[in-house]
Scaffold this active site. Structure first.
Site, PDB file in Angstrom:
ATOM      1  N   LEU A  80      59.764  58.181  25.908  1.00 13.89           N
ATOM      2  CA  LEU A  80      58.443  58.357  25.965  1.00 13.89           C
ATOM      3  C   LEU A  80      57.781  59.460  25.354  1.00 13.89           C
ATOM      4  O   LEU A  80      57.447  60.524  25.919  1.00 13.89           O
ATOM      5  CB  LEU A  80      57.925  58.476  27.548  1.00 13.89           C
ATOM      6  CG  LEU A  80      57.725  56.924  28.044  1.00 13.89           C
ATOM      7  CD1 LEU A  80      57.183  57.260  29.603  1.00 13.89           C
ATOM      8  CD2 LEU A  80      56.812  56.007  27.370  1.00 13.89           C
ATOM      9  N   HIS A  81      57.891  59.425  23.834  1.00 13.12           N
ATOM     10  CA  HIS A  81      57.595  60.663  23.198  1.00 13.12           C
ATOM     11  C   HIS A  81      56.579  60.100  21.968  1.00 13.12           C
ATOM     12  O   HIS A  81      56.778  59.126  21.477  1.00 13.12           O
ATOM     13  CB  HIS A  81      58.778  61.586  22.497  1.00 13.12           C
ATOM     14  CG  HIS A  81      59.411  62.051  23.447  1.00 13.12           C
ATOM     15  ND1 HIS A  81      59.231  63.439  23.986  1.00 13.12           N
ATOM     16  CD2 HIS A  81      60.753  61.774  24.103  1.00 13.12           C
ATOM     17  CE1 HIS A  81      60.345  63.782  24.808  1.00 13.12           C
ATOM     18  NE2 HIS A  81      61.061  62.769  24.774  1.00 13.12           N
ATOM     19  N   ALA A  82      55.650  60.827  21.738  1.00 12.63           N
ATOM     20  CA  ALA A  82      54.519  60.654  20.694  1.00 12.63           C
ATOM     21  C   ALA A  82      53.986  59.311  20.503  1.00 12.63           C
ATOM     22  O   ALA A  82      53.331  59.097  21.618  1.00 12.63           O
ATOM     23  CB  ALA A  82      55.500  60.826  19.141  1.00 12.63           C
TER      24      ALA A  82
END
Length: 89
Positions: free
Chosen positions: A14-16
């Protein structure tokens, strides 16, 4: 209160971009939605900073909770979203 567990499918977790898409979808529900690792304090699922600070990685399980009318349906749609590799789309 409704609760669902899902495994993060996005290859970078769950990044960017995946976090942004998730936060947008959580906000669109109009409900109080939280996300967290099992056994840890959850964060506000409508906060991009909170979701990114969670640091959920590919293959990790997270618990989603929501309160209000339509919470089960809202969580089902969020689970479906997190179950896809959002980086590949």
């Amino acid at each position: 209160m409704s609760q669902k567990t899902v495994t993060i499918a996005s290859s970078v977790g769950l990044h960017a971009r995946p976090a942004s898409l998730f936060v947008e979808a959580a906000s669109a529900t109009g409900l109080d939605v939280e996300i967290g690792r099992p056994g840890e304090d959850p964060v506000d699922a409508t906060s991009i900073l909170g979701v990114m600070a969670l640091g959920a990685k590919h293959g990790e399980e997270v618990v989603l909770t929501a309160e209000g009318e339509g919470a089960d349906e809202a969580l089902d749609s969020l689970v479906a979203l997190l179950s896809r590799d959002l980086d590949a789309e």
